[in-house]
Design an enzyme around this catalytic site. Structure first.
Site, short mmCIF file in Angstrom:
data_model
loop_
_atom_site.label_atom_id
_atom_site.label_comp_id
_atom_site.label_asym_id
_atom_site.label_seq_id
_atom_site.Cartn_x
_atom_site.Cartn_y
_atom_site.Cartn_z
N CYS A 1 0.83 -1.22 0.00
CA CYS A 1 0.00 0.00 0.00
C CYS A 1 0.86 1.27 0.00
CB CYS A 1 -0.91 -0.02 1.22
SG CYS A 1 -1.75 1.55 1.51
N VAL B 1 -6.26 0.75 5.40
CA VAL B 1 -4.96 1.00 6.03
C VAL B 1 -4.31 2.16 5.28
CG1 VAL B 1 -4.57 -1.32 6.90
CG2 VAL B 1 -3.86 -0.79 4.55
N GLU C 1 -6.02 7.61 7.91
CA GLU C 1 -5.70 8.65 6.91
C GLU C 1 -4.22 9.04 6.95
OE1 GLU C 1 -7.38 9.57 4.39
OE2 GLU C 1 -9.23 8.58 4.97
N SER C 2 -3.53 8.60 5.90
CA SER C 2 -2.07 8.76 5.88
C SER C 2 -1.62 10.22 6.04
CB SER C 2 -1.50 8.16 4.59
OG SER C 2 -2.09 8.76 3.46
N1 GSH Z 1 -7.20 8.13 2.11
C1 GSH Z 1 -6.60 6.96 2.71
C2 GSH Z 1 -6.51 5.89 1.62
C3 GSH Z 1 -5.98 4.58 2.17
C4 GSH Z 1 -6.24 3.44 1.18
O1 GSH Z 1 -6.94 3.59 0.16
N2 GSH Z 1 -5.66 2.28 1.51
C5 GSH Z 1 -5.93 1.12 0.69
C6 GSH Z 1 -4.71 0.24 0.55
S1 GSH Z 1 -3.47 1.02 -0.47
C7 GSH Z 1 -6.99 0.27 1.37
O2 GSH Z 1 -6.97 0.08 2.59
N3 GSH Z 1 -7.89 -0.26 0.56
C8 GSH Z 1 -8.95 -1.06 1.03
C9 GSH Z 1 -10.26 -0.53 0.50
O3 GSH Z 1 -10.28 0.32 -0.39
O4 GSH Z 1 -11.30 -0.97 0.97
C10 GSH Z 1 -5.24 7.30 3.29
O5 GSH Z 1 -4.63 8.30 2.85
O6 GSH Z 1 -4.80 6.62 4.23
#
Ligand code: GSH
Length: 191
Positions: free
Chosen positions: A10, A50, A62-63
């Site tokens: 990720c 995550v 939220e990163s």
């Molecule tokens: N806006 C979130 C995006 C995090 C994200 O999209 N993580 C992905 C993995 S790269 C995830 O957990 N995907 C699972 C899903 O979309 O349900 C951040 O900045 O943390």
């Protein structure tokens, strides 16, 4: 102890891993299988994504928010410039990150026209980096961390040639000298 609910592949998690490494913070990784997410993850983050960072009773998703938290919680080395204007310019880039992520994920999905849109955004980053050494301004910081994981994946997984974007290619090369980033490049190669 800092706990990071993480997924190696990720890029949002990569942002947090880079910041933790830059700050010299020790952390414990809980690897989440994104194809079979545990139900308890939704208690930590209702959208089930995550990264999630846990420390001192705080559970933070939220990163971009996590990176800001870490930068304030562990002030050294600072990952925003001292000048407020320069800092705002870096934050604006993070705020507008969808300009890169939308074409990036569209290209991953094989959507028509996505390659051109991604190239346009990479050219925009290249033009910024022709004028300043880092996306965060005069020093490495959270705007660089915000974009680098996708630029690396575009290069290494989507076959995007960065050599035609000299300032961007040079930025990647300089960042790769940092141990926080070298660790990510190694991780990416092993995926
Ligand atoms: N806006 C979130 C995006 C995090 C994200 O999209 N993580 C992905 C993995 S790269 C995830 O957990 N995907 C699972 C899903 O979309 O349900 C951040 O900045 O943390």
């Amino acid at each position: 102890m800092v706990i990071l609910y993480d997924a190696a592949r990720c890029p949002y998690c990569a942002r947090v891993r880079i910041v933790l490494a830059e700050k010299g913070v020790e952390w414990e990784t809980v690897e989440i299988d994104l194809d079979d997410r545990p139900r308890w993850l939704y208690e930590k983050n209702p959208v089930g994504k995550v990264p999630v960072l846990e420390e001192n009773g705080w559970i933070l998703p939220e990163s971009a928010v996590i990176c800001e938290y870490l930068n304030e919680r562990y002030p050294e080395p600072p990952l925003w410039p001292a000048d407020p204007g320069e800092r705002a310019a870096g934050r604006l880039l993070v705020f507008r990150f969808d300009d890169l992520s939308k074409p990036y994920y569209a290209l991953r999905r094989g959507e028509e026209g996505a390659r051109g849109s991604l190239d346009d955004e990479l050219e925009f980053l290249d033009s910024l980096l022709a004028r300043m050494p880092f996306l965060s301004g005069r020093g490495f910081g959270l705007a660089d961390v915000g974009y680098l994981p996708w630029v690396l994946r575009a290069r290494d997984q989507l076959g995007v040639d960065l050599e035609r974007l000299p300032a961007l290619a040079d930025w990647v090369e300089r960042l790769a000298e940092r141990s926080s980033v070298a660790a990510e490049i190694e991780l990416l190669a092993a995926l």
